[in-house]
Structures are given as C-alpha cells and as structure tokens.
Design a protein around this motif. Structure first.
Motif, short mmCIF file in Angstrom:
data_model
loop_
_atom_site.label_atom_id
_atom_site.label_comp_id
_atom_site.label_asym_id
_atom_site.label_seq_id
_atom_site.Cartn_x
_atom_site.Cartn_y
_atom_site.Cartn_z
N LEU A 1 -5.27 8.44 15.75
CA LEU A 1 -6.64 8.34 16.24
C LEU A 1 -7.30 7.04 15.76
CD1 LEU A 1 -7.86 12.03 15.79
CD2 LEU A 1 -7.17 10.88 17.91
N LYS A 2 -7.06 6.68 14.50
CA LYS A 2 -7.64 5.43 13.98
C LYS A 2 -7.03 4.22 14.71
CE LYS A 2 -10.44 5.50 12.01
NZ LYS A 2 -11.79 5.79 12.61
N GLU A 3 -5.76 4.32 15.08
CA GLU A 3 -5.13 3.24 15.86
C GLU A 3 -5.79 3.09 17.22
OE1 GLU A 3 -1.02 4.31 15.96
OE2 GLU A 3 -0.66 3.73 13.87
N ASN A 4 -6.41 4.19 17.70
CA ASN A 4 -7.11 4.17 18.97
C ASN A 4 -8.63 4.06 18.79
OD1 ASN A 4 -5.24 4.81 21.49
ND2 ASN A 4 -4.40 5.90 19.72
N SER A 5 -9.06 3.69 17.59
CA SER A 5 -10.49 3.48 17.28
C SER A 5 -11.33 4.72 17.56
CB SER A 5 -11.03 2.28 18.06
OG SER A 5 -10.32 1.11 17.75
N HIS B 1 -13.24 8.07 15.91
CA HIS B 1 -13.82 8.59 14.68
C HIS B 1 -13.17 9.93 14.32
CE1 HIS B 1 -16.86 10.70 12.20
NE2 HIS B 1 -17.23 9.49 11.80
N THR B 2 -12.87 10.11 13.03
CA THR B 2 -12.21 11.33 12.56
C THR B 2 -13.09 12.06 11.54
OG1 THR B 2 -11.06 10.05 10.85
CG2 THR B 2 -9.89 10.44 12.92
N GLY C 1 -16.13 11.79 18.34
CA GLY C 1 -14.74 11.66 17.93
C GLY C 1 -14.07 13.01 17.82
N VAL C 2 -13.14 13.13 16.88
CA VAL C 2 -12.33 14.33 16.72
C VAL C 2 -12.60 14.96 15.37
CG1 VAL C 2 -9.97 15.22 16.57
CG2 VAL C 2 -10.53 13.45 18.24
#
Length: 249
Positions: free
Chosen positions: A98-102, A104-105, A76-77
């Motif tokens: 990013l969460k809307e695009n599934s 990981h943050t 993820g990012v």
C-alpha cells in the motif's frame, strides 16, 4: 522457486467507511482476537474460519479499485478485527504494498500482542495507529477482557519510541470506564505519551452485539445500560480540557 503466497483469514470488508481513520476508508476486519471483551459486538471474529481465506494479491487488487476515493478524501486502508496483529506477517506485506502505491495505512489494534519482527514491520509501514484502550487498571482489564494489560502498555511505549501517530479509542462502559475517576486516571496515564496522540475517540457502549452472542450459543456477560448523554458529554469535556481533539461517536 517463487515466493509463497501470503494468505489471511478475513472476516469481512467494509468499503466507504468514515469512522476508522481519516477520509473514506477500506476497512479489513481480520479474524481472531486475543481478548474476550464483555462488550464485544463482533464475537463472530474470535475464531479462525477457513471460509474467509484471501490471498495478498486478491486483497491488494480489490483495494486498488478504490484509490481515487482515497486520493479525493484523504482516506486509505484500515486493518481492524478481531485483532489484525495476530496476522502481522500478512499485514506487514499488505501495508508495504500500500505504501508503494501511496495509500494511507491505519491499524486498529488493542495492542495486546507480542512485539515480534512481524509486528515491528507492520508498525513501520503504518501511518496511524487506532489504539483501543480497554482499561488502564490491570485487574479491571483482566475482568473486562480475560487478559491483563501489560502487553498493551508495552505496545504504547513502543509506539512512543517510534514516534508513531496515535488516535486513542476508549469504549465508555458503565461500571468500568464511564466514571469520572477512571477518566481522570486515563488522562493522567496518557500524558506521558501526549506528543504522539493526535485525537481521542469516545465510543459509547451499546448492546448491538448481544444477539450475535446468543446466536453463537454464548451468554452475554454484561447487564448494564448504555451511558447517558450527560455522562458522555462530561467525559468529552474532560478530554478537551486536557487539550485533546475529541470525537464522540
């Protein structure tokens, strides 16, 4: 009237990283930091530089190019720095997208910031916090970084309250954090937060940033050698004995 475009001061971006959270990661190194760590290997991130300004839309578009790599590796990012939470409004908006695009943050932070609404929003959209412990003693923390550690302690308390997953990061610096007595105290301090700490990462002090200091016209403040392997293995064993999965990078 349209929404104002979010802007960030970014130092650099690293794609394909494997040491800043799980899987293959896209790491954003944000400009500016509240600390002046004596061992810092990125002093060129301390100041704001307008050459690194990027829009939220451009950063997100670039990240999405790598989504298949994140999906394949469990990556993820990671927002790093510098200190990303000095630009928490941007981080919160980016992590939300990013969460809307599934995706990981992860947030790599020293925690030495005020917990305001933007910081709270960022944490809400964060899957994993990589918390850099500088020193648990207030006086030693100030000597090592230029500031006390009260904000960092409150930050860890807040992460515990929010039940947020944490990887603890500790740079092992001879004369500061490499002594057995200090590590014993660190492990004792962390025991109250054990339920949220998934892993401990030990980062041996190195001198690779010294030339950056000199290039910036700064006097490198430490006159110590990197820790030896025996010291590092001893510290690793102490964390493992305390029940932590421990990485020695």
């Amino acid at each position: 009237m349209g929404t104002k475009t979010k802007l960030a001061y970014i130092h650099s971006i690293l794609t394909g990283a494997t040491v800043d959270g799980p899987g293959v990661r896209y790491v954003i190194f944000f400009q500016m930091c509240p600390l002046r760590c004596k061992y810092c290997h990125n002093p060129d991130t301390w100041a704001k530089n307008s050459l690194g300004i990027k829009t939220l839309e451009s950063v997100l578009a670039d990240i999405l190019k790598y989504k298949s790599f994140f999906n394949f590796s469990g990556g993820g990012v990671t927002a790093s720095g510098g200190e990303p939470l000095l630009q928490a409004e941007f981080c919160a908006e980016l992590f939300k997208k990013l969460k809307e695009n599934s995706i990981h943050t992860a947030l790599d932070t020293c925690g030495c910031v005020e917990i305001d609404n933007n910081v709270i929003n960022t944490i809400d959209y964060t899957d994993l916090v990589l918390l850099d412990i500088k020193h648990t003693d207030t006086t030693a923390h100030k000597d090592l970084t230029g500031k006390d550690n009260e904000a960092a302690k409150e930050f860890l308390k807040y992460l515990y309250k929010k039940n947020k997953k944490v990887w603890i990061r500790q740079v092992i610096v001879p004369g500061y954090t490499a002594e057995v007595k200090y590590i014993e105290g660190l492990i004792d301090y962390l025991k109250d937060y054990r339920s949220i700490i998934e892993k401990a990462e030990l980062l041996p002090y190195h001198k690779m940033g010294q030339k950056k200091w000199e290039k910036l016209g700064l006097k490198y403040p430490l006159n110590v050698e990197p820790p030896d392997r025996k010291t590092l293995e001893t510290i690793k064993e102490m964390f493992e004995k305390a029940g932590y999965e421990t990485l020695l990078n």
